[in-house]
Design a protein around this motif. Structure first.
Motif, mmCIF file in Angstrom:
data_model
loop_
_atom_site.group_PDB
_atom_site.id
_atom_site.type_symbol
_atom_site.label_atom_id
_atom_site.label_comp_id
_atom_site.label_asym_id
_atom_site.label_seq_id
_atom_site.Cartn_x
_atom_site.Cartn_y
_atom_site.Cartn_z
ATOM 1 N N ARG A 1 -30.231 50.166 -67.915
ATOM 2 C CA ARG A 1 -28.892 49.554 -67.775
ATOM 3 C C ARG A 1 -27.804 50.302 -68.512
ATOM 4 O O ARG A 1 -26.666 50.332 -68.097
ATOM 5 N N GLY A 2 -28.138 50.928 -69.618
ATOM 6 C CA GLY A 2 -27.128 51.626 -70.408
ATOM 7 C C GLY A 2 -26.812 53.017 -69.894
ATOM 8 O O GLY A 2 -25.910 53.676 -70.365
ATOM 9 N N ASP A 3 -27.575 53.482 -68.911
ATOM 10 C CA ASP A 3 -27.374 54.813 -68.378
ATOM 11 C C ASP A 3 -26.096 54.864 -67.551
ATOM 12 O O ASP A 3 -25.942 54.155 -66.571
ATOM 13 N N SER A 4 -25.169 55.739 -67.935
ATOM 14 C CA SER A 4 -23.887 55.811 -67.216
ATOM 15 C C SER A 4 -24.067 56.431 -65.830
ATOM 16 O O SER A 4 -23.169 56.397 -65.019
ATOM 17 N N ARG A 5 -25.219 57.000 -65.555
ATOM 18 C CA ARG A 5 -25.465 57.597 -64.253
ATOM 19 C C ARG A 5 -26.141 56.625 -63.293
ATOM 20 O O ARG A 5 -26.595 57.008 -62.237
ATOM 21 N N ASP B 1 -22.033 55.373 -61.437
ATOM 22 C CA ASP B 1 -21.550 56.423 -60.545
ATOM 23 C C ASP B 1 -20.424 55.911 -59.651
ATOM 24 O O ASP B 1 -19.433 56.600 -59.428
ATOM 25 N N ALA B 2 -20.598 54.707 -59.138
ATOM 26 C CA ALA B 2 -19.572 54.133 -58.265
ATOM 27 C C ALA B 2 -18.275 53.905 -59.033
ATOM 28 O O ALA B 2 -17.190 54.206 -58.530
ATOM 29 N N LEU B 3 -18.381 53.398 -60.249
ATOM 30 C CA LEU B 3 -17.182 53.164 -61.057
ATOM 31 C C LEU B 3 -16.516 54.480 -61.443
ATOM 32 O O LEU B 3 -15.286 54.581 -61.449
ATOM 33 N N ALA B 4 -17.319 55.483 -61.748
ATOM 34 C CA ALA B 4 -16.758 56.797 -62.096
ATOM 35 C C ALA B 4 -16.025 57.393 -60.896
ATOM 36 O O ALA B 4 -14.934 57.961 -61.037
ATOM 37 N N ALA B 5 -16.615 57.259 -59.705
ATOM 38 C CA ALA B 5 -15.969 57.779 -58.493
ATOM 39 C C ALA B 5 -14.659 57.046 -58.226
ATOM 40 O O ALA B 5 -13.647 57.666 -57.890
ATOM 41 N N LEU B 6 -14.674 55.737 -58.389
ATOM 42 C CA LEU B 6 -13.452 54.954 -58.204
ATOM 43 C C LEU B 6 -12.391 55.382 -59.212
ATOM 44 O O LEU B 6 -11.220 55.555 -58.869
ATOM 45 N N GLY B 7 -12.785 55.585 -60.443
ATOM 46 C CA GLY B 7 -11.853 56.015 -61.474
ATOM 47 C C GLY B 7 -11.237 57.367 -61.172
ATOM 48 O O GLY B 7 -10.043 57.581 -61.365
ATOM 49 N N ARG B 8 -12.055 58.310 -60.690
ATOM 50 C CA ARG B 8 -11.529 59.635 -60.348
ATOM 51 C C ARG B 8 -10.533 59.551 -59.201
ATOM 52 O O ARG B 8 -9.560 60.295 -59.152
ATOM 53 N N ARG B 9 -10.752 58.653 -58.275
ATOM 54 C CA ARG B 9 -9.856 58.543 -57.118
ATOM 55 C C ARG B 9 -8.559 57.804 -57.450
ATOM 56 O O ARG B 9 -7.543 58.030 -56.812
#
Length: 100
Positions: A3-7, A12-20
């Motif tokens: 659960r603590g893994d950021s990958r 990953d979905a949240l990181a992609a949303l953040g980049r966009r």
């Protein structure tokens, strides 16, 4: 994956949303301030009836304009290599994993 893994899938979905959405987040407030300065006079000049007619359309139209302009400005900034505006400061970046 734990659960603590950021990958994880969620990470990953949240990181992609953040980049966009980061360019919109960074650019939209100064852009809104400029648009407000340009539009407050014409909107006030419409009078009560004109304002009542535009009240439903104005926020939707303004949102689309701000998003489009934010993304266009972002593209222009990337073209002139102003990428530092959209990067995490070096001191806040996680350390690279050490190879053993």
């Amino acid at each position: 994956m734990n659960r603590g893994d950021s990958r994880s899938l969620g990470g990953d979905a949240l990181a992609a949303l953040g980049r966009r959405t980061l360019p919109i987040y960074v650019i939209h407030m100064p852009l809104l301030a400029l648009l407000h300065g340009f539009l407050v006079g014409p909107m006030a000049g419409l009078g009560g009836d004109g304002q009542a007619l535009t009240v439903a359309e104005y926020p939707i139209l303004l949102t689309a304009v701000v998003i489009g302009l934010s993304l266009a400005i972002h593209r222009g900034l990337l073209a002139v290599r102003a990428t530092w505006l959209f990067e995490v400061p070096r001191r806040w970046r996680p350390a690279a994993p050490r190879r053993t």
